[in-house]
Design an enzyme around this catalytic site. Structure first.
Site, PDB file in Angstrom:
ATOM      1  N   LYS A  13       0.834  -1.220   0.000  1.00 35.43           N
ATOM      2  CA  LYS A  13       0.000   0.000   0.000  1.00 35.43           C
ATOM      3  C   LYS A  13       0.862   1.261   0.000  1.00 35.43           C
ATOM      4  O   LYS A  13       0.621   2.195  -0.745  1.00 35.43           O
ATOM      5  CB  LYS A  13      -0.925   0.039   1.232  1.00 35.43           C
ATOM      6  CG  LYS A  13      -1.899  -1.111   1.331  1.00 35.43           C
ATOM      7  CD  LYS A  13      -2.853  -0.945   2.502  1.00 35.43           C
ATOM      8  CE  LYS A  13      -2.198  -0.922   3.876  1.00 35.43           C
ATOM      9  NZ  LYS A  13      -1.551  -2.207   4.273  1.00 35.43           N
ATOM     10  N   ARG A  87      -9.523   0.284   8.972  1.00 37.18           N
ATOM     11  CA  ARG A  87      -8.980  -1.043   9.256  1.00 37.18           C
ATOM     12  C   ARG A  87      -9.985  -1.914  10.005  1.00 37.18           C
ATOM     13  O   ARG A  87      -9.653  -3.017  10.419  1.00 37.18           O
ATOM     14  CB  ARG A  87      -7.722  -0.909  10.109  1.00 37.18           C
ATOM     15  CG  ARG A  87      -6.435  -1.070   9.286  1.00 37.18           C
ATOM     16  CD  ARG A  87      -5.303  -0.748  10.222  1.00 37.18           C
ATOM     17  NE  ARG A  87      -4.090  -1.436   9.918  1.00 37.18           N
ATOM     18  CZ  ARG A  87      -3.029  -0.815   9.381  1.00 37.18           C
ATOM     19  NH1 ARG A  87      -3.105   0.443   9.019  1.00 37.18           N
ATOM     20  NH2 ARG A  87      -1.906  -1.478   9.219  1.00 37.18           N
ATOM     21  N   ARG A 124      11.752  -6.587   5.243  1.00 38.73           N
ATOM     22  CA  ARG A 124      11.601  -5.141   5.040  1.00 38.73           C
ATOM     23  C   ARG A 124      12.493  -4.358   6.006  1.00 38.73           C
ATOM     24  O   ARG A 124      12.600  -4.686   7.184  1.00 38.73           O
ATOM     25  CB  ARG A 124      10.140  -4.735   5.261  1.00 38.73           C
ATOM     26  CG  ARG A 124       9.931  -3.231   5.133  1.00 38.73           C
ATOM     27  CD  ARG A 124       8.491  -2.878   4.896  1.00 38.73           C
ATOM     28  NE  ARG A 124       7.672  -3.030   6.094  1.00 38.73           N
ATOM     29  CZ  ARG A 124       6.382  -2.690   6.150  1.00 38.73           C
ATOM     30  NH1 ARG A 124       5.776  -2.217   5.068  1.00 38.73           N
ATOM     31  NH2 ARG A 124       5.702  -2.856   7.259  1.00 38.73           N
ATOM     32  N   ARG A 157      11.511  -2.193  11.301  1.00 38.01           N
ATOM     33  CA  ARG A 157      10.435  -1.710  12.185  1.00 38.01           C
ATOM     34  C   ARG A 157      10.193  -2.752  13.265  1.00 38.01           C
ATOM     35  O   ARG A 157      10.180  -3.949  12.978  1.00 38.01           O
ATOM     36  CB  ARG A 157       9.146  -1.538  11.369  1.00 38.01           C
ATOM     37  CG  ARG A 157       8.938  -0.139  10.858  1.00 38.01           C
ATOM     38  CD  ARG A 157       7.788  -0.047   9.885  1.00 38.01           C
ATOM     39  NE  ARG A 157       6.516  -0.577  10.353  1.00 38.01           N
ATOM     40  CZ  ARG A 157       5.378  -0.453   9.686  1.00 38.01           C
ATOM     41  NH1 ARG A 157       5.336   0.199   8.540  1.00 38.01           N
ATOM     42  NH2 ARG A 157       4.249  -0.951  10.161  1.00 38.01           N
ATOM     43  N   ARG A 168      -0.115  -9.236  13.432  1.00 38.33           N
ATOM     44  CA  ARG A 168      -0.704  -8.251  12.507  1.00 38.33           C
ATOM     45  C   ARG A 168      -1.505  -8.936  11.406  1.00 38.33           C
ATOM     46  O   ARG A 168      -2.562  -8.441  11.010  1.00 38.33           O
ATOM     47  CB  ARG A 168       0.401  -7.370  11.906  1.00 38.33           C
ATOM     48  CG  ARG A 168       0.974  -6.393  12.932  1.00 38.33           C
ATOM     49  CD  ARG A 168       2.304  -5.833  12.497  1.00 38.33           C
ATOM     50  NE  ARG A 168       2.189  -4.939  11.374  1.00 38.33           N
ATOM     51  CZ  ARG A 168       3.185  -4.714  10.502  1.00 38.33           C
ATOM     52  NH1 ARG A 168       4.331  -5.352  10.620  1.00 38.33           N
ATOM     53  NH2 ARG A 168       3.015  -3.868   9.525  1.00 38.33           N
TER      54      ARG A 168
HETATM   55  P1  AMP Z   1       0.919   0.571   9.110  1.00 35.40           P
HETATM   56  O1  AMP Z   1       2.126   1.402   8.921  1.00 35.40           O
HETATM   57  O2  AMP Z   1      -0.239   1.025   8.244  1.00 35.40           O
HETATM   58  O3  AMP Z   1       1.193  -0.911   8.955  1.00 35.40           O
HETATM   59  O4  AMP Z   1       0.431   0.784  10.618  1.00 35.40           O
HETATM   60  C1  AMP Z   1       1.277   0.472  11.707  1.00 35.40           C
HETATM   61  C2  AMP Z   1       0.476   0.299  12.976  1.00 35.40           C
HETATM   62  O5  AMP Z   1      -0.232   1.522  13.272  1.00 35.40           O
HETATM   63  C3  AMP Z   1      -0.623  -0.752  12.905  1.00 35.40           C
HETATM   64  O6  AMP Z   1      -0.117  -2.066  13.158  1.00 35.40           O
HETATM   65  C4  AMP Z   1      -1.568  -0.274  14.003  1.00 35.40           C
HETATM   66  O7  AMP Z   1      -1.037  -0.560  15.296  1.00 35.40           O
HETATM   67  C5  AMP Z   1      -1.506   1.243  13.825  1.00 35.40           C
HETATM   68  N1  AMP Z   1      -2.542   1.696  12.863  1.00 35.40           N
HETATM   69  C6  AMP Z   1      -2.343   2.273  11.642  1.00 35.40           C
HETATM   70  N2  AMP Z   1      -3.508   2.576  11.054  1.00 35.40           N
HETATM   71  C7  AMP Z   1      -4.476   2.178  11.923  1.00 35.40           C
HETATM   72  C8  AMP Z   1      -5.899   2.189  11.885  1.00 35.40           C
HETATM   73  N3  AMP Z   1      -6.584   2.671  10.826  1.00 35.40           N
HETATM   74  N4  AMP Z   1      -6.554   1.713  12.974  1.00 35.40           N
HETATM   75  C9  AMP Z   1      -5.903   1.234  14.055  1.00 35.40           C
HETATM   76  N5  AMP Z   1      -4.568   1.158  14.141  1.00 35.40           N
HETATM   77  C10 AMP Z   1      -3.849   1.629  13.088  1.00 35.40           C
END
Ligand code: AMP
Length: 213
Positions: A13, A87, A124, A157, A168
């Protein structure tokens, strides 16, 4: 207008969103990036969010709402690309209530098999300064651990560690996947094969999005 990009962690994404920013002038709103900024800044929201993020769990919806509203408000009449939001079904419902000025035009799901997601996430590495993504096997930085773009430090990360990745993916399957049916019912969902090379995924993606801009 809003375009939503969905997909499991590691589906690409962020990479596709960055391409749409540079080639189609979208404003990207990544809730993951916004939350990481809050954590780095040591804000109250960041402190609360970090406990969930470091375990691979979703941050509670109420912590995100203010961030999302501020980002959308700052977008004026831009083309908005949402990366990582919604999400879960509650967030999809929230977005529906927010979207009178910025309607969701299309939701594109990047479909990638789970073994490929694990391969991508476990290898990654990310620049802590500018967020550029690398992969230890397929796209390493030219100098080990140094970002090609900004010379920032490239690291893994914390939530890309194997145990967190498992959590996740589980969270994606149980909480996020149901939004696909939600948007299918709204007749907004389009699905593409996200397992192909970046350029060919981008071609499929723009084949859809260019109809709306
Ligand atoms: P990402 O970089 O999009 O993979 O997001 C990293 C982390 O941020 C996720 O594993 C969640 O802990 C938190 N996060 C990001 N977007 C959301 C969302 N829309 N709702 C809840 N938690 C989020």
């Amino acid at each position: 207008m809003i375009v939503v990009l969905t997909g499991a962690p590691g589906a690409g994404k962020g990479t596709q969103a960055d391409l749409l920013v540079s080639k189609r002038m979208f404003k990207k709103i990544s809730t993951g990036d916004a939350l990481r900024n809050q954590v780095r800044a040591g804000s109250e929201i960041g402190k609360k969010a970090n406990g969930y993020m470091s375990k691979g769990l979703l941050v509670p919806d109420d912590l995100l709402l203010g961030i999302l509203k501020a980002e959308i408000a700052g977008a004026a009449n831009d083309r908005i690309l949402l990366d990582g939001y919604p999400r879960n079904i509650a967030q999809a419902e929230t977005l529906k209530t927010l979207n009178s000025d910025f309607p969701v035009r299309v939701v594109v799901h990047l479909d990638v098999p789970e073994d490929e997601l694990v391969r991508r996430l476990s290898g990654r590495r990310v620049c802590g300064e500018c967020g550029t993504s690398y992969h230890v096997d397929t796209n390493p930085p030219k100098v080990a651990n140094v970002c090609d773009r900004c010379t920032g430090k490239v690291t893994q990360r914390l939530d890309d560690e194997e145990e967190k990745v498992k959590v996740r993916l589980k969270v994606f399957n149980s909480e996020t996947k149901p939004i696909l049916d939600f948007y299918r019912n709204e007749k907004l969902l389009r699905e593409i094969n996200g397992a192909e090379a970046t350029e060919s995924v981008f071609k499929s993606l723009t084949g859809i999005i260019d109809n709306f801009i």
